[in-house]
Each structure stands twice: as C-alpha cells, then as structure tokens.
Design an enzyme around this catalytic site. Structure first.
Site, PDB file in Angstrom:
ATOM      1  N   ALA A  23       0.812  -1.220   0.000  1.00  0.00           N
ATOM      2  CA  ALA A  23       0.000   0.000   0.000  1.00  0.00           C
ATOM      3  C   ALA A  23       0.851   1.278   0.000  1.00  0.00           C
ATOM      4  O   ALA A  23       0.430   2.306  -0.519  1.00  0.00           O
ATOM      5  CB  ALA A  23      -0.937  -0.021   1.204  1.00  0.00           C
ATOM      6  N   THR A  27       0.486   5.556  -1.609  1.00  0.00           N
ATOM      7  CA  THR A  27       0.058   6.695  -0.765  1.00  0.00           C
ATOM      8  C   THR A  27       0.340   8.019  -1.467  1.00  0.00           C
ATOM      9  O   THR A  27      -0.412   8.980  -1.307  1.00  0.00           O
ATOM     10  CB  THR A  27       0.747   6.679   0.619  1.00  0.00           C
ATOM     11  OG1 THR A  27       2.159   6.625   0.428  1.00  0.00           O
ATOM     12  CG2 THR A  27       0.302   5.507   1.467  1.00  0.00           C
ATOM     13  N   PHE A  34      -3.087   1.008   5.094  1.00  0.00           N
ATOM     14  CA  PHE A  34      -3.931   0.499   6.180  1.00  0.00           C
ATOM     15  C   PHE A  34      -3.403   0.901   7.547  1.00  0.00           C
ATOM     16  O   PHE A  34      -4.148   1.256   8.432  1.00  0.00           O
ATOM     17  CB  PHE A  34      -3.970  -1.037   6.128  1.00  0.00           C
ATOM     18  CG  PHE A  34      -5.010  -1.583   5.180  1.00  0.00           C
ATOM     19  CD1 PHE A  34      -5.939  -0.757   4.584  1.00  0.00           C
ATOM     20  CD2 PHE A  34      -5.068  -2.944   4.913  1.00  0.00           C
ATOM     21  CE1 PHE A  34      -6.900  -1.261   3.722  1.00  0.00           C
ATOM     22  CE2 PHE A  34      -6.017  -3.457   4.053  1.00  0.00           C
ATOM     23  CZ  PHE A  34      -6.933  -2.627   3.457  1.00  0.00           C
ATOM     24  N   GLN A 102       0.615  -6.485  -3.519  1.00  0.00           N
ATOM     25  CA  GLN A 102      -0.477  -6.758  -2.577  1.00  0.00           C
ATOM     26  C   GLN A 102      -1.607  -5.772  -2.833  1.00  0.00           C
ATOM     27  O   GLN A 102      -2.654  -5.862  -2.218  1.00  0.00           O
ATOM     28  CB  GLN A 102       0.004  -6.563  -1.143  1.00  0.00           C
ATOM     29  CG  GLN A 102       1.174  -7.417  -0.750  1.00  0.00           C
ATOM     30  CD  GLN A 102       1.669  -7.043   0.648  1.00  0.00           C
ATOM     31  OE1 GLN A 102       1.136  -7.504   1.647  1.00  0.00           O
ATOM     32  NE2 GLN A 102       2.676  -6.214   0.704  1.00  0.00           N
ATOM     33  N   ASP A 105      -5.343  -1.724  -6.311  1.00  0.00           N
ATOM     34  CA  ASP A 105      -5.779  -0.481  -6.959  1.00  0.00           C
ATOM     35  C   ASP A 105      -5.545  -0.424  -8.472  1.00  0.00           C
ATOM     36  O   ASP A 105      -6.024   0.495  -9.141  1.00  0.00           O
ATOM     37  CB  ASP A 105      -5.125   0.737  -6.275  1.00  0.00           C
ATOM     38  CG  ASP A 105      -3.590   0.661  -6.246  1.00  0.00           C
ATOM     39  OD1 ASP A 105      -2.988   0.144  -7.197  1.00  0.00           O
ATOM     40  OD2 ASP A 105      -2.998   1.147  -5.262  1.00  0.00           O
ATOM     41  N   HIS A 122      -3.643 -10.025  -3.922  1.00  0.00           N
ATOM     42  CA  HIS A 122      -4.884  -9.816  -3.172  1.00  0.00           C
ATOM     43  C   HIS A 122      -6.036  -9.392  -4.078  1.00  0.00           C
ATOM     44  O   HIS A 122      -7.008  -8.810  -3.621  1.00  0.00           O
ATOM     45  CB  HIS A 122      -4.656  -8.784  -2.064  1.00  0.00           C
ATOM     46  CG  HIS A 122      -3.679  -9.248  -1.031  1.00  0.00           C
ATOM     47  ND1 HIS A 122      -3.016  -8.407  -0.177  1.00  0.00           N
ATOM     48  CD2 HIS A 122      -3.241 -10.496  -0.718  1.00  0.00           C
ATOM     49  CE1 HIS A 122      -2.213  -9.114   0.613  1.00  0.00           C
ATOM     50  NE2 HIS A 122      -2.326 -10.381   0.301  1.00  0.00           N
ATOM     51  N   CYS A 158     -28.541 -14.490 -11.326  1.00  0.00           N
ATOM     52  CA  CYS A 158     -28.914 -15.571 -10.410  1.00  0.00           C
ATOM     53  C   CYS A 158     -29.303 -15.083  -9.016  1.00  0.00           C
ATOM     54  O   CYS A 158     -29.648 -15.892  -8.152  1.00  0.00           O
ATOM     55  CB  CYS A 158     -27.760 -16.574 -10.304  1.00  0.00           C
ATOM     56  SG  CYS A 158     -26.376 -15.964  -9.328  1.00  0.00           S
ATOM     57  N   ASN A 221      11.082   1.529   2.332  1.00  0.00           N
ATOM     58  CA  ASN A 221       9.868   1.747   3.136  1.00  0.00           C
ATOM     59  C   ASN A 221      10.076   2.916   4.080  1.00  0.00           C
ATOM     60  O   ASN A 221      11.173   3.128   4.564  1.00  0.00           O
ATOM     61  CB  ASN A 221       9.527   0.483   3.938  1.00  0.00           C
ATOM     62  CG  ASN A 221       8.059   0.412   4.297  1.00  0.00           C
ATOM     63  OD1 ASN A 221       7.207   0.474   3.402  1.00  0.00           O
ATOM     64  ND2 ASN A 221       7.737   0.301   5.567  1.00  0.00           N
TER      65      ASN A 221
HETATM   66  P1  NAD Z   1       0.519  -1.501   5.134  1.00  0.00           P
HETATM   67  O1  NAD Z   1      -0.524  -0.440   5.251  1.00  0.00           O
HETATM   68  O2  NAD Z   1       0.554  -2.560   6.155  1.00  0.00           O
HETATM   69  O3  NAD Z   1       1.965  -0.819   5.135  1.00  0.00           O
HETATM   70  C1  NAD Z   1       2.304   0.227   4.297  1.00  0.00           C
HETATM   71  C2  NAD Z   1       3.763   0.578   4.559  1.00  0.00           C
HETATM   72  O4  NAD Z   1       4.146   1.539   3.599  1.00  0.00           O
HETATM   73  C3  NAD Z   1       4.021   1.192   5.947  1.00  0.00           C
HETATM   74  O5  NAD Z   1       5.051   0.472   6.586  1.00  0.00           O
HETATM   75  C4  NAD Z   1       4.447   2.638   5.640  1.00  0.00           C
HETATM   76  O6  NAD Z   1       5.546   3.031   6.441  1.00  0.00           O
HETATM   77  C5  NAD Z   1       4.909   2.544   4.210  1.00  0.00           C
HETATM   78  N1  NAD Z   1       4.673   3.754   3.433  1.00  0.00           N
HETATM   79  C6  NAD Z   1       3.563   4.520   3.353  1.00  0.00           C
HETATM   80  N2  NAD Z   1       3.704   5.479   2.434  1.00  0.00           N
HETATM   81  C7  NAD Z   1       4.949   5.312   1.917  1.00  0.00           C
HETATM   82  C8  NAD Z   1       5.674   5.988   0.903  1.00  0.00           C
HETATM   83  N3  NAD Z   1       5.158   7.016   0.241  1.00  0.00           N
HETATM   84  N4  NAD Z   1       6.923   5.546   0.610  1.00  0.00           N
HETATM   85  C9  NAD Z   1       7.483   4.493   1.273  1.00  0.00           C
HETATM   86  N5  NAD Z   1       6.817   3.802   2.236  1.00  0.00           N
HETATM   87  C10 NAD Z   1       5.573   4.215   2.542  1.00  0.00           C
HETATM   88  O7  NAD Z   1       0.398  -2.074   3.673  1.00  0.00           O
HETATM   89  P2  NAD Z   1       0.751  -3.497   3.065  1.00  0.00           P
HETATM   90  O8  NAD Z   1       2.053  -3.987   3.601  1.00  0.00           O
HETATM   91  O9  NAD Z   1       0.523  -3.377   1.615  1.00  0.00           O
HETATM   92  O10 NAD Z   1      -0.348  -4.495   3.639  1.00  0.00           O
HETATM   93  C11 NAD Z   1      -1.663  -4.168   3.862  1.00  0.00           C
HETATM   94  C12 NAD Z   1      -2.743  -4.700   2.939  1.00  0.00           C
HETATM   95  O11 NAD Z   1      -3.386  -3.538   2.536  1.00  0.00           O
HETATM   96  C13 NAD Z   1      -2.357  -5.359   1.676  1.00  0.00           C
HETATM   97  O12 NAD Z   1      -2.889  -6.624   1.743  1.00  0.00           O
HETATM   98  C14 NAD Z   1      -3.100  -4.589   0.564  1.00  0.00           C
HETATM   99  O13 NAD Z   1      -3.905  -5.489  -0.152  1.00  0.00           O
HETATM  100  C15 NAD Z   1      -4.023  -3.673   1.282  1.00  0.00           C
HETATM  101  N6  NAD Z   1      -4.173  -2.272   0.830  1.00  0.00           N
HETATM  102  C16 NAD Z   1      -4.014  -1.944  -0.473  1.00  0.00           C
HETATM  103  C17 NAD Z   1      -4.146  -0.613  -0.863  1.00  0.00           C
HETATM  104  C18 NAD Z   1      -3.983  -0.275  -2.319  1.00  0.00           C
HETATM  105  O14 NAD Z   1      -4.288  -1.104  -3.182  1.00  0.00           O
HETATM  106  N7  NAD Z   1      -3.466   0.907  -2.640  1.00  0.00           N
HETATM  107  C19 NAD Z   1      -4.431   0.384   0.071  1.00  0.00           C
HETATM  108  C20 NAD Z   1      -4.593   0.003   1.418  1.00  0.00           C
HETATM  109  C21 NAD Z   1      -4.458  -1.333   1.780  1.00  0.00           C
END
Ligand code: NAD
Length: 258
Positions: A23, A27, A34, A102, A105, A122, A158, A221
């Site tokens: 995710a 951002t 999340f 994961q 989007d 996912h 259905c 990260n």
């Molecule tokens: P997570 O929310 O657990 O972790 C996100 C990580 O990204 C954090 O550790 C944070 O420090 C880091 N982060 C945030 N912005 C950043 C940036 N600009 N640059 C570098 N690092 C950054 O997310 P995850 O590990 O993907 O796991 C959570 C679940 O959330 C996944 O299964 C996913 O399917 C789902 N999810 C997906 C989306 C999406 O599709 N965009 C959004 C929210 C959640």
C-alpha cells in the site's frame, strides 16, 4: 556508493528482478495505506470485514459496501505516481522482470506495467463478481448502482451476492497466483520491496524465500520492518523520491556507456 546508485548497479547485474509492492507505493497517489496514522484501519476495524461476516450477515455486507465504495471513490480518481511509473519504465528497459503486488488499486497497470508480468496477490477492486455464478462486471457499473442507493448489490442473472474481486480477511488466497509468486521469488536474483509493512501473510514471506534462495534483498519503506535486519540494503524514504533517484542513476549509467 549512494543507495540509489547501488540499487541501479544491482538492477544491472540481475537478470531476474522482482519488485514487490504494498500500500505504501500508492500513498503518494492519494490512496491511504492500512496501518499508517490516518490509514483505513484507524477508521475501520478489520475484524468487521472478514469474508465470513460478509457471507453470513446483511448488516456486514452493507458496512462492507459502504467502506469499499468510499475506498473506490478515492482509487477511481488516483493516478500512478513516480514510483509506479519508474517500475514500468525499468520493465521496458529489461531491468524488472516481475511485479508482485499486494495492492488492489490497479495503478501498476495504469502506469504501463504489462499484464503478463504482474501478479495481484490480493486481487483487484477494478472488477466485481457474483460469488454464486461468477458473472463479472466492471467496477464502475456496480459503483454507480451503490452511489445511486443500492446498499447490497445482487447478481441480475442468479440473485447471488456480488463482491469486488479482492481477497478479504478469511478468504482463500488465489492458488495459482500465490504459487507463482513463491516460485518467482525463489528463483530471482534481486528482490525489491516497495512500501510494505511486511506484516500480512503469506505475502510477507516472499522476501524471506527470495533471500534464503540467495537473492539480494532491498527494502524501500518509510517505516522500519521486521525484515530490515535481513536486507542487503534498507532505504528509509518515500517510494516516489527513491525510485526517481534510482531511475536517474540507471539512465545516467546507460548514457555514459553509449
Ligand atoms: P501496510 O498499510 O501494512 O503498510 C504500508 C507501509 O508503507 C508502511 O510500513 C508505511 O511506512 C509505508 N509507506 C507509506 N507510504 C509510503 C511511501 N510514500 N513511501 C514508502 N513507504 C511508505 O500495507 P501493506 O504492507 O501493503 O499491507 C496491507 C494490505 O493492505 C495489503 O494486503 C493490501 O492489499 C491492502 N491495501 C491496499 C491498498 C492499495 O491497493 N493501494 C491500500 C490500502 C491497503
């Protein structure tokens, strides 16, 4: 050597590179993750959105569609950012061979990553399927229905329950994609994590599988992860900024050799 130059060097040396995204890569496109403050799980309780609750309770389905529609309204407006674009560009240069994400989007594909080279572990929020007859719709069509007042959409063929093609907590992982992700991770030379807290399993085991099979591991990260001590390189920064610098290094190296 500076970190982006080192990543560029390792990209050049590797003939099998996996980019593994979470995710955090999205951002900077305006989609909240999340677990960060202000992320989805600071607003909603993940326990309320398990697959079992979706199947068993009409109230849970109403809440699910409310949360999911709110999230999709943001995703539908989002554009790929520099990190997604850099990953796609590196693929065109022959330096990235697989993207395992994961994310649900679809921004990697919008950035130009080829469909054959991406594994969506996912699922995707861009389509919706009937859980009974598997008829599938583009998300926009169902999104309009929900915005128009339908709280829990049902299949027009259905009468079955409709659900976005994402994997909810408690829902089985897609077998083929998961097996493929583990196989690719075990065969790669370089495994680059971008924007994942590495806590969701089994996705978070993939860097370990890659490392144990001899690959170099890079983690990009913003916050620390429990696998940082295992990595060959940890870059604590934003995916967009870091990948812009990596791409610049790759281009400069190519220009110098031309
Ligand atoms: P997570 O929310 O657990 O972790 C996100 C990580 O990204 C954090 O550790 C944070 O420090 C880091 N982060 C945030 N912005 C950043 C940036 N600009 N640059 C570098 N690092 C950054 O997310 P995850 O590990 O993907 O796991 C959570 C679940 O959330 C996944 O299964 C996913 O399917 C789902 N999810 C997906 C989306 C999406 O599709 N965009 C959004 C929210 C959640």
């Amino acid at each position: 050597m500076e970190a982006p130059a080192l990543v560029a060097k390792w990209l050049k040396e590797s003939s099998k590179t996996v980019v593994f995204t979470g995710a955090g890569i999205s951002t900077e496109s305006g989609i909240p993750d999340f677990r960060s403050p202000g992320g989805l799980w600071s607003k909603y309780d993940p326990e309320d959105f398990t697959f079992q609750k979706f199947l068993s309770s009409e109230i849970s389905r109403k809440n699910y569609w409310k949360m999911s529609t709110e999230a999709f309204s943001v995703i539908a407006r989002a554009k790929p950012n520099e990190a997604h674009l850099a990953v796609a560009e590196l693929e065109r240069m022959g330096l990235v061979h697989w993207v395992i994400t994961q994310n649900i989007d679809g921004l990697h594909q919008l950035a130009g990553t080829s469909r054959e080279r991406i594994i969506e572990l996912h699922g995707t929020c861009r389509t919706v399927s009937c859980l009974q007859c598997r008829k599938q719709w583009a998300r926009e069509e169902i999104h309009e229905m929900v915005l128009g007042g339908v709280e829990v959409p049902k299949c027009d063929e259905c009468g079955g329950l409709l659900k976005p093609d994402t994997i909810s907590f408690g829902q089985a992982m897609p077998e083929r994609e998961t097996a493929e992700a583990f196989r690719i991770s075990s065969e790669c030379h370089l495994f680059i994590v971008m924007g994942s807290s590495l806590v969701v399993q089994p996705a978070a085991s993939l860097p370990v599988v890659a490392k144990q099979a001899g690959a170099r591991l890079v983690i990009i990260n913003r916050d620390p992860t429990h696998l940082d001590s295992m990595a060959d390189l940890v870059i604590r920064g934003s995916c967009g900024h870091t990948m812009r610098a990596v791409l610049r290094e790759v281009r400069e190296d190519r220009e110098a050799r031309e």
